[in-house]
Design an enzyme around this catalytic site. Structure first.
Site, PDB file in Angstrom:
ATOM      1  N   ASP A  67       0.817  -1.210   0.000  1.00  0.00           N
ATOM      2  CA  ASP A  67       0.000   0.000   0.000  1.00  0.00           C
ATOM      3  C   ASP A  67       0.850   1.259   0.000  1.00  0.00           C
ATOM      4  OD1 ASP A  67      -2.478  -1.078  -0.089  1.00  0.00           O
ATOM      5  OD2 ASP A  67      -3.001  -0.670   1.990  1.00  0.00           O
ATOM      6  N   PHE A  68       0.249   2.336  -0.445  1.00  0.00           N
ATOM      7  CA  PHE A  68       0.835   3.669  -0.373  1.00  0.00           C
ATOM      8  C   PHE A  68       1.362   3.971   1.040  1.00  0.00           C
ATOM      9  CE2 PHE A  68      -0.218   8.132   0.833  1.00  0.00           C
ATOM     10  CZ  PHE A  68       0.708   8.803   0.040  1.00  0.00           C
TER      11      PHE A  68
END
Length: 301
Positions: A67-68
């Site tokens: 994920d970011f």
């Protein structure tokens, strides 16, 4: 870790076929959006311009996803053959992953298996989220499983939190974040799965700590330094240790090695979910269509 910049890329492992980076939090792996000025693929191109492959859209083949907001170990293949070898390890469920997290509250059960099925949230305004089976608007939930082991109890900025080791035994989008939230212990700083209430910390406290990919040519095995220690974040104050991280990781290594030996002997069942090996990228599920596209790309070499 130092503030993210184009030239601040931490390398954990490098060979002729692979690079494993320690991804910074709040950095996307790649993006087609013009306004995304800083991504991991841009960092890689800046650091290793000679290794970028012009035959790929991004220049580099990411073997899995994060994920970011998640930091930690991320493997990059440097050629089509290497990418194919890594993909086979994921497909055969030989990859081992373990994450560190700080979660809200004091988790009382020292070790647990979380088995909530996860699906896409279709509720208006929440379609960017995943959800667990049985909740309103949960579409097409799929079985999944995570292991949680308590490492330490303590305080973060004065609030009770628990440091845990998380092992995804399946690969669903946002799996660990959804599972932690579902048991009432959301990841510290997870703005999305705290339903926009946890905005105080400087980052989401989820980190891909350990990664093992035993390809046919080489065994990739790395640990990305633990960011959740008081010397790096004085807001985190451990109070009681339950399990030692080094001992747990050694246990994972031993189990993974034993499983690999059994697999080579042809005695390992491919359908078992009883061992701590991820079937796919945990933090951002790699859809079947993407995997098929990757294979088509490799085959065209």
């Amino acid at each position: 870790m130092e503030p993210v910049s184009i030239d601040n890329l931490s390398i954990l492992y490098q060979s002729a076929d692979f690079i494993v980076v320690n991804k910074h939090w709040d950095v996307r792996i790649d993006s087609k959006m013009w306004y995304e000025k800083l991504t991991l693929q841009r960092q890689l191109k800046y650091r290793f311009p000679e290794l970028a492959d012009p035959d790929t859209y991004y220049g580099f083949r990411f073997c899995h996803q994060l994920d970011f907001s998640t930091s930690g170990a991320l493997c990059v293949a440097l050629n089509k053959a290497a990418a194919g070898n890594a993909y086979k390890c994921f497909k055969d469920r030989l990859v081992t992953k373990a994450y560190l997290a700080l979660v809200r509250g004091h988790v009382q059960e020292m070790k647990m298996t979380i088995r909530h099925a996860i699906g896409k949230n279709t509720v208006e305004g929440l379609t960017h989220m995943m959800c667990i089976e049985g909740t309103e608007g949960c579409e097409n939930p799929k079985p999944c499983q995570s292991e949680l082991t308590v490492l330490e109890h303590g305080l973060y900025s004065g609030d009770p939190v628990t440091k845990v080791l998380l092992q995804p035994l399946t690969g669903r989008t946002h799996q660990l974040r959804v599972h932690c939230s579902a048991i009432g212990h959301p990841v510290v700083g997870d703005f999305t799965y705290s339903f926009k209430t946890d905005s105080g910390p400087y980052r989401m406290m989820l980190h891909a700590y350990y990664l093992r990919i035993p390809t046919s040519k080489e065994r990739i095995e790395v640990s990305a330094p633990d960011p959740f220690v008081p010397t790096l974040d004085s807001n985190w104050v451990p109070q009681r240790v339950t399990h030692q991280l080094d001992e747990l990781i050694q246990g994972l290594k031993d189990e993974s090695s034993a499983a690999a030996e059994e697999s080579q002997e042809g005695t390992l069942s491919s359908s078992s979910l009883a061992t701590p090996r991820a079937v796919d990228g945990c933090e951002a599920e790699e859809p079947q269509a993407s995997c098929e596209q990757w294979l088509a790309d490799w085959a065209s070499a």
